[in-house]
Scaffold this active site. Sequence first.
Site, short mmCIF file in Angstrom:
data_model
loop_
_atom_site.label_atom_id
_atom_site.label_comp_id
_atom_site.label_asym_id
_atom_site.label_seq_id
_atom_site.Cartn_x
_atom_site.Cartn_y
_atom_site.Cartn_z
N HIS A 197 -2.89 6.35 4.71
CA HIS A 197 -1.45 6.47 4.94
C HIS A 197 -0.97 7.83 4.43
O HIS A 197 -1.43 8.32 3.38
CB HIS A 197 -0.69 5.39 4.16
CG HIS A 197 -0.85 3.99 4.68
ND1 HIS A 197 -1.52 3.67 5.83
CD2 HIS A 197 -0.37 2.80 4.18
CE1 HIS A 197 -1.48 2.35 6.02
NE2 HIS A 197 -0.79 1.80 5.02
N GLN B 120 1.74 5.51 8.77
CA GLN B 120 0.79 4.51 8.26
C GLN B 120 -0.29 4.17 9.29
O GLN B 120 0.00 3.92 10.46
CB GLN B 120 1.55 3.24 7.84
CG GLN B 120 2.50 3.52 6.68
CD GLN B 120 3.25 2.29 6.17
OE1 GLN B 120 4.42 2.41 5.83
NE2 GLN B 120 2.61 1.15 6.09
N CYS C 219 0.81 -1.23 0.00
CA CYS C 219 0.00 0.00 0.00
C CYS C 219 0.84 1.27 0.00
O CYS C 219 0.53 2.24 -0.71
CB CYS C 219 -0.95 -0.01 1.19
SG CYS C 219 -0.22 -0.61 2.72
P1 NAP Z 1 -7.92 -8.77 7.76
O1 NAP Z 1 -8.94 -7.70 7.94
O2 NAP Z 1 -7.22 -9.27 8.96
O3 NAP Z 1 -8.63 -10.02 7.01
C1 NAP Z 1 -7.97 -11.23 6.77
C2 NAP Z 1 -8.83 -12.13 5.88
O4 NAP Z 1 -8.10 -13.30 5.59
C3 NAP Z 1 -10.13 -12.57 6.53
O5 NAP Z 1 -11.16 -12.64 5.57
C4 NAP Z 1 -9.79 -13.98 7.01
O6 NAP Z 1 -10.91 -14.84 7.11
C5 NAP Z 1 -8.91 -14.45 5.89
N1 NAP Z 1 -8.09 -15.58 6.30
C6 NAP Z 1 -7.11 -15.59 7.23
N2 NAP Z 1 -6.61 -16.85 7.36
C7 NAP Z 1 -7.29 -17.63 6.49
C8 NAP Z 1 -7.23 -19.02 6.14
N3 NAP Z 1 -6.38 -19.86 6.72
N4 NAP Z 1 -8.09 -19.48 5.19
C9 NAP Z 1 -8.98 -18.65 4.60
N5 NAP Z 1 -9.07 -17.32 4.88
C10 NAP Z 1 -8.23 -16.82 5.81
O7 NAP Z 1 -6.77 -8.31 6.76
P2 NAP Z 1 -6.83 -7.26 5.53
O8 NAP Z 1 -6.51 -5.89 5.99
O9 NAP Z 1 -8.10 -7.49 4.79
O10 NAP Z 1 -5.56 -7.74 4.69
C11 NAP Z 1 -5.57 -8.95 3.97
C12 NAP Z 1 -4.31 -9.10 3.13
O11 NAP Z 1 -4.18 -7.96 2.27
C13 NAP Z 1 -3.03 -9.20 3.93
O12 NAP Z 1 -2.18 -10.10 3.28
C14 NAP Z 1 -2.43 -7.81 3.83
O13 NAP Z 1 -1.04 -7.80 3.93
C15 NAP Z 1 -2.89 -7.38 2.44
N6 NAP Z 1 -2.99 -5.92 2.32
C16 NAP Z 1 -3.66 -5.20 3.23
C17 NAP Z 1 -3.71 -3.81 3.10
C18 NAP Z 1 -4.42 -2.96 4.10
O14 NAP Z 1 -4.26 -1.71 4.03
N7 NAP Z 1 -5.17 -3.51 5.04
C19 NAP Z 1 -3.08 -3.19 2.03
C20 NAP Z 1 -2.41 -3.97 1.09
C21 NAP Z 1 -2.37 -5.33 1.25
P3 NAP Z 1 -11.57 -15.21 8.56
O15 NAP Z 1 -12.34 -13.99 8.94
O16 NAP Z 1 -12.40 -16.39 8.26
O17 NAP Z 1 -10.41 -15.50 9.47
#
Ligand code: NAP
Length: 347
Positions: free
Chosen positions: A249, A163, A136
Site C-alpha cells: 500500500h 491500496q 493495514c
Molecule cells: P483470504 O486470503 O481471503 O483468507 C481468508 C481465510 O479465512 C482463509 O484461510 C479461509 O479459509 C478462512 N475462512 C473464511 N471463512 C471461514 C470460516 N467460516 N471458518 C474458518 N475459516 C474461514 O484473506 P486474508 O487476506 O488472509 O485476510 C484475512 C483477514 O485479515 C480479513 O479479516 C482481513 O480483513 C484481515 N486483514 C487482511 C489484510 C491484508 O492485507 N490482506 C490486512 C489486514 C487485515 P478457507 O480457505 O478454508 O475458506
Amino acid sequence: MMSDNLVKYNIAVVGATGQVGEALFEILHERQFPIKNIFALASSKSLGKIITCGERTIQISELSKFDFAQVDIAFFSAGGEVSSKYVPKATAANCVVIDNTSTFRYESNIPLIVPEVNSSEIKHFKKTNIIANPNCSTIQMVVALKPIHETYGIKRVNVSTYQSVSGSGRSGIEELAAQTSSLLNAKGIEKNIYPEQIAFNCIPQIDHFMDNGYTKEEMKMVWETKKILGDESIQVNATTVRVPVFFGHSEAISIELKTKFQLGDVISLLEKSPGLIVSPENKEGQYPTAAVTAAASDAVYVGRIRRDISTDSGLNLWVVADNVRKGAALNSIQIAEILIAKYLSNC
Ligand code: NAP
C-alpha cells in the site's frame, strides 16, 4: 528477532489458508517464535490441505470443531464474522487472541496495538484476553506519524491511499489477474470482488459507504489513528483508493504540525525512529514504491519528504509498506513477541 527461549507456546492460526495466514506461518518461522505445538485452522473446505511452517508440516483442522483449551495464543485472520463467533470461544478457554479483523478494534477496553507506537498498551489485554491488530493502512501511517506527533504535535492529517488488491485477500489478487489477462486478450471482464473494473483502473471505494459520505476504510483510519496515538484531538481526513497493484500500500500524507519545524530535523528524527527506512532525497527514482521497495519486506518506507508550500507548518510524506506483512501478519507477531516476553513468560 526471538532468541532461544526455554518457554514455548501452543499457537493457533485461524485463517491458515489465506494470505495473512500464510504470512503468519512464514514470519513465525523467520523470527524463530518459540512454538511448542502449532495448529492451522480454516473452513471445512480446506480439510486435507497441508501447510508448512519451517520444517513442520501441519494438516488443516476445522475451526468449528477445534478446542482452544490446547492453545496459549491464537492469531485470527478469517474475517469479521469468524472472529465474532469464535474469538469469545477462544478467550473463554483462556487463550489470548490477536485479532486481525475490525471486530474488536473500537472497544475501549481492548488494546489496539502497533508495537513501534503504543506497545505499553498491550498490558490491557488482561481485561478481555483480546488484542486488536489495526487496519493495514493505519498501521503504516502511524509508524511514520508517531515520532512527529511526539516531537512537534500533530493538528491535522490529510491522507490519500493507493491500496493493493492483496488487501482484499486471495480473491482480490485473482480478480486483478483475471481482468488484466482478459483485457490484454481483448475479452470482456467479470466483476466479483470490486464494484468497478480494477485492471488498469483506480477505484475510490474501499469497504462500504457510511452516512457521512466517507467509506468505512476511511473512517477506520480516522478512528484508529486517534486511538493508537492516544489523542482524540488529531483531525484526520482520508480518501482510500484501490489500485491495480498486487502487493504493498502507498499513502500520500499531508500533516499540519502544531509547532514550527526544520525539514532536516524531521528527516533525522524519522531516520532514527523504529520500523522506518527513510529516503531523504527528492531526486529522480530516489523514493520507495509499493511493488518494488515494500513488497515482501518488513519496514515502513518514507520518502518525498518536503514542506507543504501551501501552509506554514505543513509537511508532506510518501509512505509505503507491505500490507500483508507489516499491515497484518508481522504486526501481529511483533505483538505476540512482546506479550510472551513481558506478560506470559511467568505463567
Ligand atoms: P483470504 O486470503 O481471503 O483468507 C481468508 C481465510 O479465512 C482463509 O484461510 C479461509 O479459509 C478462512 N475462512 C473464511 N471463512 C471461514 C470460516 N467460516 N471458518 C474458518 N475459516 C474461514 O484473506 P486474508 O487476506 O488472509 O485476510 C484475512 C483477514 O485479515 C480479513 O479479516 C482481513 O480483513 C484481515 N486483514 C487482511 C489484510 C491484508 O492485507 N490482506 C490486512 C489486514 C487485515 P478457507 O480457505 O478454508 O475458506
